[in-house]
Enzyme design. Sequence first.
Site, PDB file in Angstrom:
ATOM      1  N   ARG A 129      31.701  32.452  26.798  1.00 59.09           N
ATOM      2  CA  ARG A 129      30.574  32.749  25.903  1.00 59.09           C
ATOM      3  C   ARG A 129      29.368  31.891  26.260  1.00 59.09           C
ATOM      4  NH1 ARG A 129      31.096  30.000  20.038  1.00 59.09           N
ATOM      5  NH2 ARG A 129      32.310  28.171  20.570  1.00 59.09           N
ATOM      6  N   LYS A 154      24.816  28.998  25.158  1.00 55.64           N
ATOM      7  CA  LYS A 154      26.133  29.129  24.542  1.00 55.64           C
ATOM      8  C   LYS A 154      25.988  30.187  23.449  1.00 55.64           C
ATOM      9  CE  LYS A 154      29.570  25.984  22.553  1.00 55.64           C
ATOM     10  NZ  LYS A 154      29.905  24.549  22.437  1.00 55.64           N
ATOM     11  N   ASP A 211      34.412  37.348  21.492  1.00 58.41           N
ATOM     12  CA  ASP A 211      33.242  38.226  21.467  1.00 58.41           C
ATOM     13  C   ASP A 211      32.065  37.660  22.262  1.00 58.41           C
ATOM     14  OD1 ASP A 211      32.494  36.130  19.878  1.00 58.41           O
ATOM     15  OD2 ASP A 211      32.062  37.326  18.089  1.00 58.41           O
ATOM     16  N   ARG A 217      21.789  24.529  25.914  1.00 61.74           N
ATOM     17  CA  ARG A 217      22.360  23.195  26.173  1.00 61.74           C
ATOM     18  C   ARG A 217      21.819  22.661  27.477  1.00 61.74           C
ATOM     19  NH1 ARG A 217      28.724  22.912  25.508  1.00 61.74           N
ATOM     20  NH2 ARG A 217      28.855  24.047  27.465  1.00 61.74           N
ATOM     21  N   ARG A 271      33.459  20.106  35.442  1.00 60.49           N
ATOM     22  CA  ARG A 271      34.503  19.559  34.577  1.00 60.49           C
ATOM     23  C   ARG A 271      35.742  19.273  35.404  1.00 60.49           C
ATOM     24  NH1 ARG A 271      33.340  23.334  30.025  1.00 60.49           N
ATOM     25  NH2 ARG A 271      31.422  24.321  30.719  1.00 60.49           N
ATOM     26  N   ASP A 280      39.166  21.166  30.443  1.00 53.33           N
ATOM     27  CA  ASP A 280      37.924  21.921  30.671  1.00 53.33           C
ATOM     28  C   ASP A 280      36.782  21.357  29.837  1.00 53.33           C
ATOM     29  OD1 ASP A 280      39.820  23.090  28.719  1.00 53.33           O
ATOM     30  OD2 ASP A 280      38.133  24.354  28.167  1.00 53.33           O
ATOM     31  N   ASN A 281      37.093  20.443  28.938  1.00 55.38           N
ATOM     32  CA  ASN A 281      36.046  19.808  28.128  1.00 55.38           C
ATOM     33  C   ASN A 281      35.814  18.364  28.542  1.00 55.38           C
ATOM     34  OD1 ASN A 281      35.624  22.144  26.658  1.00 55.38           O
ATOM     35  ND2 ASN A 281      37.035  21.566  25.031  1.00 55.38           N
TER      36      ASN A 281
HETATM   37  P1  AMP Z   1      35.895  25.749  23.948  1.00 54.10           P
HETATM   38  O1  AMP Z   1      36.945  25.582  22.903  1.00 54.10           O
HETATM   39  O2  AMP Z   1      34.535  26.055  23.412  1.00 54.10           O
HETATM   40  O3  AMP Z   1      35.886  24.649  24.959  1.00 54.10           O
HETATM   41  O4  AMP Z   1      36.304  27.075  24.740  1.00 54.10           O
HETATM   42  C1  AMP Z   1      37.498  27.227  25.464  1.00 54.10           C
HETATM   43  C2  AMP Z   1      37.464  28.540  26.204  1.00 54.10           C
HETATM   44  O5  AMP Z   1      37.373  29.627  25.269  1.00 54.10           O
HETATM   45  C3  AMP Z   1      36.291  28.724  27.133  1.00 54.10           C
HETATM   46  O6  AMP Z   1      36.732  29.467  28.240  1.00 54.10           O
HETATM   47  C4  AMP Z   1      35.289  29.477  26.285  1.00 54.10           C
HETATM   48  O7  AMP Z   1      34.358  30.180  27.070  1.00 54.10           O
HETATM   49  C5  AMP Z   1      36.214  30.409  25.516  1.00 54.10           C
HETATM   50  N1  AMP Z   1      35.614  30.850  24.242  1.00 54.10           N
HETATM   51  C6  AMP Z   1      35.394  30.123  23.130  1.00 54.10           C
HETATM   52  N2  AMP Z   1      34.833  30.868  22.158  1.00 54.10           N
HETATM   53  C7  AMP Z   1      34.666  32.110  22.667  1.00 54.10           C
HETATM   54  C8  AMP Z   1      34.146  33.350  22.173  1.00 54.10           C
HETATM   55  N3  AMP Z   1      33.629  33.462  20.945  1.00 54.10           N
HETATM   56  N4  AMP Z   1      34.141  34.418  23.007  1.00 54.10           N
HETATM   57  C9  AMP Z   1      34.653  34.342  24.248  1.00 54.10           C
HETATM   58  N5  AMP Z   1      35.168  33.215  24.772  1.00 54.10           N
HETATM   59  C10 AMP Z   1      35.187  32.112  24.002  1.00 54.10           C
HETATM   60 MG    MG Z   2      34.764  24.110  26.447  1.00 52.62          MG
END
Ligand code: AMP
Ligand code: MG
Length: 526
Positions: free
Chosen positions: A108, A128, A140, A192, A199, A268-269
Amino acid sequence: MSTVVSSITSNTPAVASEDAGFVFDNTYLRDLPGLYQKWPPAAAPHPQMVLLNEAVVQDLGLSLPVLRGAQGAALLSGDTVPAGAEPLAQAYAGHQFGGFSPRLGDGRAVLLGEMLDTQGRRRDIAFKGSGRTPFSRGGDGKAAVGPMLREYLISEAMHALGIPTTRALAVVATGESVLRDSGRLPGAVLTRVAASHLRVGTFQYAAAMDDRPTLQRLLNYSLRRHDPVLLDSANPALALLQAVAERQAALLAQWMGVGFIHGVMNTDNMTISGETIDYGPCAFMDHYDPAAVFSSIDYHGRYAYANQPPIARWNLARLAETLLPLLADEPQQAIDAATAVIDDFPVRYEHHWLQVMRSKLGLVATTAASDASDLALAQGLLAGMQGQGVDFTLLFRGLTRWLGAETAAAPQALDQRQALDSLQALYADAAPLQAWLPLWQARLRQQPLAVAEASERMQNSNPAFIPRNHRVQAALDSASDSSDLTAFNRLLAVLAKPFDEQPEAEDLALPVPPAQSAAFQTFCGT
Ligand code: AMP
Ligand code: MG
């Protein structure tokens, strides 16, 4: 729920996008084929600026009038892609709560491109919440206004606390609603700004491709971008691993010093740059509790407050694994070199933590006091706080005031008595504090530093204001429910000067009443 409307309105006529001052130079796109897919941000039906970060606009050398104007919301929502941007979704893998996903990637988010800021530093400009990408899996691709405002607020607070972090350039409401568990919410895009979005998970993705040239290119790219002086090292892969370990050790020590709990320290974070990234379920600890967890999905406390340094080490071990083929030709040699860095991480971390704690306690290193005795002093304070419901931030601010009272011209004995009473009142049973204070006082007297200087050191190391969970929530609720940014903007302004006494904002320094505290939870991917 109504959409948050702009607090920044302007009658400036539309201006060509290049007038906003974006000058892109997209090295990630040029240098790292295989680690992204070109992908445009989604159009926004009715973009409206909610917040624009003027300090970041200026740092980037962008045009404030243009971004404030009609064109700004279109440019910072992805509706109009600025000239020179070459948007792409980055590929990365990651261990999420310990389980490996070989293909996560920007689901996203998109990277618009890179530009040099006014200090010549290369900065990623990314969206984002700008729609689905080839990496989206189930989601989504969108984001809601509330969580994007939350990232804006907390990343700005971290920056003001002096902690390396990505920054927020803007939040733009898209005019579209997004469906979440709680119902339909106003959608938003956050812009951002980051030193990079490389990462640990980027290296994991390259390693999982089993494509040595790509991994080698990624290593060279990371070094060029973050550690150019290490490019000529005898062992560049080892040099990168050491540099990342050093930055993460320093970062984690700073997090721990302010009670920051990231909440989702998946690989990944975790950045190569050493910046804090991804403000999803993060929160600040109120009362001191090594086991503190706020994330609704962290059932086993993997990312609890006190687990963060060992988790950073675990994540670095995953980075080290990806680098093995580049560390040495002989596999055992590569493993030995990597293991030495990972095994050394607790020592690096402790070194930085000691520096943080010395600052918080107004101490400087002296020959008379060993590192071990200062560590024991700091650990002794924390041990005495455990199980006592002591507010972490108020305790250190209280110690700061107590020492400050010694330097005050006014009737200092009285001030110090009051400061001591307030400190004791933070404890259920103040006996551990009473036992610890004389040890600290004795240590302060040992050092060749005037009390006034020690006090100033504490003043600049112990924030009076952190983003307290209940205050953040209340500000976000009124922003989302009634489009009223008054509380949000007040909190943002106070958190911009966290070390200053701001008597008019004393309410924002106070902890949550215990009855509300137990219920507080944070959520991922919102
Ligand atoms: P995050 O928890 O934000 O670090 O996201 C972990 C993974 O989930 C990453 O690959 C994000 O791109 C994906 N992700 C988080 N929220 C969404 C969303 N609403 N739609 C699609 N992918 C998402
Ligand atoms: Mg992330």
